[in-house]
Scaffold this motif. Structure first.
Motif, PDB file in Angstrom:
ATOM      1  N   GLY B  11       0.717  -1.374  -0.054  1.00 42.09           N
ATOM      2  CA  GLY B  11       0.028  -0.063   0.017  1.00 42.09           C
ATOM      3  C   GLY B  11       0.946   1.176   0.092  1.00 42.09           C
ATOM      4  N   GLU B  12       0.172   2.456  -0.249  1.00 43.54           N
ATOM      5  CA  GLU B  12       1.176   3.751  -0.417  1.00 43.54           C
ATOM      6  C   GLU B  12       1.709   3.758   1.085  1.00 43.54           C
ATOM      7  OE1 GLU B  12      -1.346   6.454  -2.496  1.00 43.54           O
ATOM      8  OE2 GLU B  12       0.057   7.952  -1.702  1.00 43.54           O
ATOM      9  N   GLY B  13       2.965   4.213   0.901  1.00 45.25           N
ATOM     10  CA  GLY B  13       3.583   4.699   2.120  1.00 45.25           C
ATOM     11  C   GLY B  13       4.416   3.545   2.789  1.00 45.25           C
ATOM     12  N   LYS B  14       4.083   2.240   2.359  1.00 49.72           N
ATOM     13  CA  LYS B  14       4.614   1.179   2.972  1.00 49.72           C
ATOM     14  C   LYS B  14       5.860   1.023   2.356  1.00 49.72           C
ATOM     15  CE  LYS B  14       0.551   0.311   4.981  1.00 49.72           C
ATOM     16  NZ  LYS B  14       0.314   0.550   6.430  1.00 49.72           N
ATOM     17  N   THR B  15       6.958   0.472   3.258  1.00 56.55           N
ATOM     18  CA  THR B  15       8.284   0.181   2.927  1.00 56.55           C
ATOM     19  C   THR B  15       8.573  -1.128   3.341  1.00 56.55           C
ATOM     20  OG1 THR B  15       9.075   1.030   4.900  1.00 56.55           O
ATOM     21  CG2 THR B  15       8.896   2.749   3.147  1.00 56.55           C
ATOM     22  N   PHE B  16       9.414  -1.857   2.832  1.00 55.78           N
ATOM     23  CA  PHE B  16       9.725  -3.237   3.101  1.00 55.78           C
ATOM     24  C   PHE B  16      11.387  -3.705   2.515  1.00 55.78           C
ATOM     25  CE2 PHE B  16      10.049  -7.667   3.374  1.00 55.78           C
ATOM     26  CZ  PHE B  16       9.281  -7.927   4.314  1.00 55.78           C
ATOM     27  N   ASP B  17      12.285  -3.847   3.505  1.00 54.95           N
ATOM     28  CA  ASP B  17      13.538  -4.331   3.031  1.00 54.95           C
ATOM     29  C   ASP B  17      13.713  -5.752   2.889  1.00 54.95           C
ATOM     30  OD1 ASP B  17      16.233  -4.730   2.914  1.00 54.95           O
ATOM     31  OD2 ASP B  17      16.803  -3.271   4.439  1.00 54.95           O
ATOM     32  N   PHE B  84       9.172 -10.317  16.811  1.00 56.84           N
ATOM     33  CA  PHE B  84       8.245  -9.141  16.446  1.00 56.84           C
ATOM     34  C   PHE B  84       8.740  -7.757  16.761  1.00 56.84           C
ATOM     35  CE2 PHE B  84       4.673 -12.573  16.298  1.00 56.84           C
ATOM     36  CZ  PHE B  84       4.176 -12.074  15.137  1.00 56.84           C
ATOM     37  N   ALA B  85       9.804  -7.705  17.689  1.00 62.80           N
ATOM     38  CA  ALA B  85      10.413  -6.556  17.827  1.00 62.80           C
ATOM     39  C   ALA B  85      11.417  -6.252  16.688  1.00 62.80           C
ATOM     40  CB  ALA B  85      11.136  -6.705  19.368  1.00 62.80           C
ATOM     41  N   ASP B  86      12.003  -7.191  16.236  1.00 64.31           N
ATOM     42  CA  ASP B  86      12.637  -6.940  14.850  1.00 64.31           C
ATOM     43  C   ASP B  86      12.075  -6.614  13.730  1.00 64.31           C
ATOM     44  OD1 ASP B  86      15.382  -7.384  13.593  1.00 64.31           O
ATOM     45  OD2 ASP B  86      14.718  -8.876  12.471  1.00 64.31           O
ATOM     46  N   VAL B  87      10.768  -6.531  13.529  1.00 62.82           N
ATOM     47  CA  VAL B  87       9.768  -6.202  12.385  1.00 62.82           C
ATOM     48  C   VAL B  87      10.161  -4.882  11.949  1.00 62.82           C
ATOM     49  CG1 VAL B  87       7.382  -6.133  11.442  1.00 62.82           C
ATOM     50  CG2 VAL B  87       8.114  -7.995  12.694  1.00 62.82           C
ATOM     51  N   PRO B  88      10.261  -3.819  12.998  1.00 61.13           N
ATOM     52  CA  PRO B  88      10.438  -2.388  12.285  1.00 61.13           C
ATOM     53  C   PRO B  88      11.715  -2.195  11.879  1.00 61.13           C
ATOM     54  CG  PRO B  88       9.551  -2.630  14.713  1.00 61.13           C
ATOM     55  CD  PRO B  88       9.843  -3.729  14.342  1.00 61.13           C
ATOM     56  N   ASN B  89      12.741  -3.153  11.926  1.00 65.08           N
ATOM     57  CA  ASN B  89      13.978  -2.891  11.450  1.00 65.08           C
ATOM     58  C   ASN B  89      14.051  -3.158   9.974  1.00 65.08           C
ATOM     59  OD1 ASN B  89      15.261  -2.381  13.925  1.00 65.08           O
ATOM     60  ND2 ASN B  89      15.749  -4.711  14.254  1.00 65.08           N
ATOM     61  N   PHE B  90      12.604  -3.876   9.298  1.00 62.98           N
ATOM     62  CA  PHE B  90      12.894  -3.815   7.837  1.00 62.98           C
ATOM     63  C   PHE B  90      11.450  -3.329   7.248  1.00 62.98           C
ATOM     64  CE2 PHE B  90       9.922  -7.795   8.219  1.00 62.98           C
ATOM     65  CZ  PHE B  90      10.330  -8.391   9.409  1.00 62.98           C
ATOM     66  N   THR B  91      10.517  -3.056   8.037  1.00 61.46           N
ATOM     67  CA  THR B  91       9.326  -2.663   7.287  1.00 61.46           C
ATOM     68  C   THR B  91       8.379  -1.786   8.319  1.00 61.46           C
ATOM     69  OG1 THR B  91       7.229  -3.432   6.261  1.00 61.46           O
ATOM     70  CG2 THR B  91       7.793  -4.722   8.109  1.00 61.46           C
ATOM     71  N   ASN B  92       7.595  -0.846   7.865  1.00 65.36           N
ATOM     72  CA  ASN B  92       6.515  -0.091   8.526  1.00 65.36           C
ATOM     73  C   ASN B  92       5.168  -0.635   8.636  1.00 65.36           C
ATOM     74  OD1 ASN B  92       5.937   0.392   6.151  1.00 65.36           O
ATOM     75  ND2 ASN B  92       6.146   2.932   6.428  1.00 65.36           N
ATOM     76  N   ILE B  93       5.483  -2.274   7.830  1.00 62.03           N
ATOM     77  CA  ILE B  93       3.987  -2.639   7.761  1.00 62.03           C
ATOM     78  C   ILE B  93       3.601  -3.713   9.005  1.00 62.03           C
ATOM     79  CG2 ILE B  93       2.538  -4.403   6.363  1.00 62.03           C
ATOM     80  CD1 ILE B  93       4.464  -3.572   3.976  1.00 62.03           C
ATOM     81  N   GLN B  94       2.346  -3.617   9.670  1.00 52.79           N
ATOM     82  CA  GLN B  94       2.022  -4.394  10.675  1.00 52.79           C
ATOM     83  C   GLN B  94       1.418  -5.743   9.774  1.00 52.79           C
ATOM     84  OE1 GLN B  94       1.391  -3.493  13.852  1.00 52.79           O
ATOM     85  NE2 GLN B  94       0.390  -5.584  14.232  1.00 52.79           N
ATOM     86  N   PRO B  95       2.269  -7.024  10.271  1.00 56.17           N
ATOM     87  CA  PRO B  95       2.104  -8.257   9.259  1.00 56.17           C
ATOM     88  C   PRO B  95       0.735  -8.784   9.917  1.00 56.17           C
ATOM     89  CG  PRO B  95       3.602  -8.423  11.077  1.00 56.17           C
ATOM     90  CD  PRO B  95       3.253  -7.024  11.047  1.00 56.17           C
TER      91      PRO B  95
END
Lengths: 104, 104
Positions: B11-17, B84-95
């Motif tokens: 979606g718009e504004g979503k980032t993912f490494d 789950f604490a590592d998730v913000p290190n690669f994305t701003n998406i809530q899985p």
């Protein structure tokens, strides 16, 4: 390798016949796409979500494995319409389609 | 066999490494859950949706395979929070998390 995931979201009033899906619908998929690049397929039945007690977001998911998106598109050309026309025979859910490259 | 799918909606504004996800996050998953019942894992990178020109509903999906839901729950008990604490290190998406039984 690509994975085509056909996702059936759950919810109130949604119905899904897992028996028909596995034994009839997926048998058609195998019969029609088996000679057109389909490598294998898998069927998931949703059992839970992530949070304790949460329902599975998807009641069922079908996964089709092929070598490329082009293979999938050319396999669906002769059979896609008929496959989608079979969906109301096992569910009132409108499926979502996700095409992914398996990168690891 | 169960499949635990961790789905990252686009979606718009979503980032993912994807590089971090495959090489760091999934390396942690393997390291921490490998001795606790994790049979294998796969990573999908979304390439398209079902309709011509439609974007993939999910930017990425991680699939973990284990023998049972109980195995997954007991593997997550010591490591779930840190993963789950590592998730913000690669994305701003809530899985979203989908736990399924593979029935075919």
């Amino acid at each position: 390798m690509i994975r085509v995931s056909v996702l059936y979201p759950g919810g109130e009033g949604k119905t899904f016949d897992h028996g028909y899906y596995v034994h009839k619908h997926m048998a058609l998929v195998k019969e029609w796409l088996g000679s057109l690049g389909l490598r294998r397929l898998e069927v998931d039945k949703g059992v839970a979500g992530g949070a304790p007690g949460a329902p599975a977001p998807y009641t069922a998911v079908g996964h089709l494995y092929l070598d490329s998106v082009a293979d999938f598109q050319s396999a669906m050309k002769p059979h896609g319409k008929e496959l989608f026309a079979d969906v109301p025979n096992f569910t009132n859910i409108q499926p979502q389609v996700q095409i992914s490259e398996i990168i690891a």
